[in-house]
Scaffold this motif. Sequence first.
Motif, short mmCIF file in Angstrom:
data_model
loop_
_atom_site.label_atom_id
_atom_site.label_comp_id
_atom_site.label_asym_id
_atom_site.label_seq_id
_atom_site.Cartn_x
_atom_site.Cartn_y
_atom_site.Cartn_z
N ASN A 7 0.85 -1.19 0.00
CA ASN A 7 0.00 0.00 0.00
C ASN A 7 0.89 1.24 0.00
O ASN A 7 1.81 1.32 0.80
N THR A 14 -5.03 -2.27 5.15
CA THR A 14 -4.31 -3.33 4.45
C THR A 14 -3.12 -3.79 5.28
O THR A 14 -2.87 -4.98 5.42
N PRO A 74 -3.76 -3.21 -1.50
CA PRO A 74 -5.12 -2.80 -1.87
C PRO A 74 -5.32 -3.04 -3.36
O PRO A 74 -4.35 -3.17 -4.11
N GLU A 140 -13.47 -4.84 1.87
CA GLU A 140 -13.38 -3.92 3.01
C GLU A 140 -14.53 -4.11 4.00
O GLU A 140 -14.33 -4.02 5.21
#
Length: 169
Positions: A7, A14, A74, A140
């Motif tokens: 990330n 994450t 991500p 998520e």
Amino acid sequence: MVALVGNPRGGTRTFDAAVEIAETLAKGAGHDDPVALVDLSALAPRLLAPVPPPEVTAARERVAAAKVLVVAGPTYKGTYTGLLKVFLDGLPSRALAGTLALPVLVMGDPRHALAVEVHLRPLLVELGASVPTPGLALVEADLPRLREVLDLWQAAVAPHVRAALDGRP
């Protein structure tokens, strides 16, 4: 065990998920050694230097030496981040030979779930990693129940993780 987090921002969900996943898998395999972390957000400004600085070289060596490597990032634009790609592109050919890699992508929309298998898995295989289990597409909305999601995924990956950490093929 090493957790590689791709990330571009630090302190993300994450990162937290990658740590929890790696620690859960290691503990489930009966290994209490601390998980080594490679957080690419801290290395980002130096990844494209003409001569890699020592901290980038050390991070790549740590990743290449892993018996088990959790590769988490991500999902951006339906695939993994360019930051993760730049880091992995800096590894030598077949650098992950002998490494069990576990791809994990965190995504906002379940429609991106195939990115784990279609985009990230082939990159890890190209680098020589063994990727014998399904990757984890983590939506998520499921992060609050990460433990439950992990319990299901761990059932599929645990035998492979245990064998890799014990030095068995």
